[in-house]
Design a protein around this motif. Sequence first.
Motif, PDB file in Angstrom:
ATOM      1  N   GLY A  89      28.202 -31.270  21.669  1.00  0.00           N
ATOM      2  CA  GLY A  89      28.957 -31.722  20.514  1.00  0.00           C
ATOM      3  C   GLY A  89      29.921 -30.659  20.012  1.00  0.00           C
ATOM      4  O   GLY A  89      31.061 -30.974  19.625  1.00  0.00           O
ATOM      5  N   SER A  90      29.500 -29.411  20.041  1.00  0.00           N
ATOM      6  CA  SER A  90      30.368 -28.312  19.598  1.00  0.00           C
ATOM      7  C   SER A  90      31.572 -28.168  20.509  1.00  0.00           C
ATOM      8  O   SER A  90      32.703 -27.943  20.042  1.00  0.00           O
ATOM      9  CB  SER A  90      29.570 -27.001  19.558  1.00  0.00           C
ATOM     10  N   ALA A  94      35.446 -28.620  19.606  1.00  0.00           N
ATOM     11  CA  ALA A  94      36.347 -27.483  19.820  1.00  0.00           C
ATOM     12  C   ALA A  94      37.585 -27.891  20.615  1.00  0.00           C
ATOM     13  O   ALA A  94      38.681 -27.371  20.389  1.00  0.00           O
ATOM     14  CB  ALA A  94      35.606 -26.361  20.536  1.00  0.00           C
ATOM     15  N   LEU A  95      37.429 -28.825  21.540  1.00  0.00           N
ATOM     16  CA  LEU A  95      38.543 -29.259  22.385  1.00  0.00           C
ATOM     17  C   LEU A  95      39.364 -30.377  21.745  1.00  0.00           C
ATOM     18  O   LEU A  95      40.435 -30.722  22.255  1.00  0.00           O
ATOM     19  CB  LEU A  95      38.005 -29.738  23.739  1.00  0.00           C
ATOM     20  N   ALA A  96      38.871 -30.924  20.648  1.00  0.00           N
ATOM     21  CA  ALA A  96      39.511 -32.100  20.039  1.00  0.00           C
ATOM     22  C   ALA A  96      40.812 -31.735  19.353  1.00  0.00           C
ATOM     23  O   ALA A  96      40.960 -30.656  18.777  1.00  0.00           O
ATOM     24  CB  ALA A  96      38.556 -32.742  19.035  1.00  0.00           C
ATOM     25  N   ASP A  97      41.779 -32.661  19.419  1.00  0.00           N
ATOM     26  CA  ASP A  97      43.016 -32.499  18.657  1.00  0.00           C
ATOM     27  C   ASP A  97      43.168 -33.583  17.600  1.00  0.00           C
ATOM     28  O   ASP A  97      44.181 -33.670  16.917  1.00  0.00           O
ATOM     29  CB  ASP A  97      44.230 -32.499  19.588  1.00  0.00           C
ATOM     30  N   THR A 103      34.901 -35.846  14.734  1.00  0.00           N
ATOM     31  CA  THR A 103      33.794 -36.617  14.159  1.00  0.00           C
ATOM     32  C   THR A 103      32.785 -36.994  15.235  1.00  0.00           C
ATOM     33  O   THR A 103      31.565 -36.908  15.017  1.00  0.00           O
ATOM     34  CB  THR A 103      34.325 -37.888  13.469  1.00  0.00           C
ATOM     35  N   PHE A 104      33.284 -37.396  16.413  1.00  0.00           N
ATOM     36  CA  PHE A 104      32.383 -37.720  17.528  1.00  0.00           C
ATOM     37  C   PHE A 104      31.585 -36.478  17.937  1.00  0.00           C
ATOM     38  O   PHE A 104      30.380 -36.564  18.212  1.00  0.00           O
ATOM     39  CB  PHE A 104      33.190 -38.248  18.713  1.00  0.00           C
ATOM     40  N   GLY A 105      32.249 -35.324  17.970  1.00  0.00           N
ATOM     41  CA  GLY A 105      31.549 -34.080  18.279  1.00  0.00           C
ATOM     42  C   GLY A 105      30.460 -33.785  17.266  1.00  0.00           C
ATOM     43  O   GLY A 105      29.353 -33.345  17.622  1.00  0.00           O
ATOM     44  N   ARG A 106      30.756 -34.047  16.003  1.00  0.00           N
ATOM     45  CA  ARG A 106      29.752 -33.822  14.963  1.00  0.00           C
ATOM     46  C   ARG A 106      28.563 -34.772  15.115  1.00  0.00           C
ATOM     47  O   ARG A 106      27.416 -34.406  14.862  1.00  0.00           O
ATOM     48  CB  ARG A 106      30.391 -34.017  13.591  1.00  0.00           C
ATOM     49  N   GLY A 164      38.002 -22.393  16.916  1.00  0.00           N
ATOM     50  CA  GLY A 164      37.224 -21.165  17.067  1.00  0.00           C
ATOM     51  C   GLY A 164      35.869 -21.265  16.392  1.00  0.00           C
ATOM     52  O   GLY A 164      34.871 -20.725  16.892  1.00  0.00           O
ATOM     53  N   VAL A 165      35.819 -21.951  15.246  1.00  0.00           N
ATOM     54  CA  VAL A 165      34.536 -22.156  14.557  1.00  0.00           C
ATOM     55  C   VAL A 165      33.587 -22.949  15.446  1.00  0.00           C
ATOM     56  O   VAL A 165      32.404 -22.616  15.585  1.00  0.00           O
ATOM     57  CB  VAL A 165      34.750 -22.881  13.212  1.00  0.00           C
ATOM     58  N   PHE A 166      34.103 -24.000  16.103  1.00  0.00           N
ATOM     59  CA  PHE A 166      33.248 -24.820  16.964  1.00  0.00           C
ATOM     60  C   PHE A 166      32.832 -24.066  18.223  1.00  0.00           C
ATOM     61  O   PHE A 166      31.698 -24.217  18.705  1.00  0.00           O
ATOM     62  CB  PHE A 166      33.952 -26.127  17.312  1.00  0.00           C
TER      63      PHE A 166
END
Length: 454
Positions: A89-90, A94-97, A103-106, A164-166
């Motif tokens: 998920g992270s 991280a790769l999402a734009d 939200t899906f990653g979360r 970077g946070v993800f």
Amino acid sequence: MDQLNAIEKRAALALALVFLTRMLGLFMLLPVFALYGTELIGYSPLWIGLAIGAYGLTQAILQIPFGWLSDRIGRHKVMLLGLALFVLGSVVAALADSVYMVTFGRILQGAGAIAGAVLALAADLTRDEQRPKVMAIIGASIGLSFALAMVAGPLLAKWAGLSGVFWFTAVLACCAMLIVALLVPKSVSKAPAAETLAVPATLLNIVRHRQLLQLDIGVLLLHLMLTAMFVALPLLLSQYQLAADQHWLVYLPVLLGSFVLMVPMMIIAMRRQQEKGYFLVAISLLIIAMLLAFIATDLWWLIAALLIFFTGFNFLEASLPAMVSRVAPAGQRGSAMGIYSSSQFFGAFAGGLIGGLIAQHFSYGLVFAVLAGIGLIWLLIARTMQVPARAQRLSLAVQVNSEQEASVMAGRLAELSGVQEVTILLAEQRCYLKVSSQQFDLAQARTLVGTSQP
């Protein structure tokens, strides 16, 4: 830590590190996402709120099933599986734009719902009398991770951006997997299941339990308020000419100050046996803080509101699980804590959704006014709450062949001095007791059930 043996110390520290690294990654998004999420495709206040709270939905749904699964295939395997989902998920986030993929990653992060498995393993590795200490150490790691996240999140986001946070969150989760694989002791026995994990047959009774329901609603509203607040708070801080990488200069002293104020409240409440009164005071502090934030006209008023809020929040966050543990019927603490944890995460999801809706259709400032109203509703609910007497929980192995034998034995145990509740589960061949430690004679109970073993 003095009375813990080597295995218990290792388990406490290793599992606390697992919680700390995982929760740090979750919490780091709170102080930064409302600021940096504006750069994502599809940005809107509603989607910001959904992304902040999305992990709570899957956490709430999967918390109890993951606990059950750990009983079938082993605690370590479930913990590694959950952390792997968290890493996935992270990486997706991280790769999402777009805010949708974040939200899906979360949601995937939340699917790694390992809290139940971690706490069950902690119970497996500790003796009854030392278990509260180990649980307290693990619980303290969550508070520490929140404080660290409030400082590290803004600094890291300024340097490396939201992605970077993800990425850092993914690295932390990988570290947690190494801790599980290399440092967390392997359990050679299982603690009594009903006291550590949810039991399907008792879930409906727990949901219907009035006192537990009040506490479950309480933790839901508490985390709803926390999550919704962070939909609006970072933007309000920025409006007072405070750069994003300077927000930690507000969060750190506020959290430290709130802890200093909260500790005397806890001590006085316990010593004077005024826990309910101080519980209501803490809820009132949340209401006052939200009203103050709503009418704040400069940064100092907002800082004062945050100090008041986190003083009440820290008191309630420490008090609620302790009350659930005390209220839960003998032999049903695992179910009670499972529903409590799910309620907590549903609150996080609902907070993100409600905060986002209000911010999108009205204003960020109005979020605080609505939260003050929600706090008032909680205060009215909590007024009828009853605080039970303090009790120790014990479990003893028994040998009973029928419901009639179990009923007779339970009746005899109930007559012993200091016994508050007795539950005997035939399927487990276990007797669960809630007792007053000052009046109860353990040797007498063991003689009655015919065993010298816990």
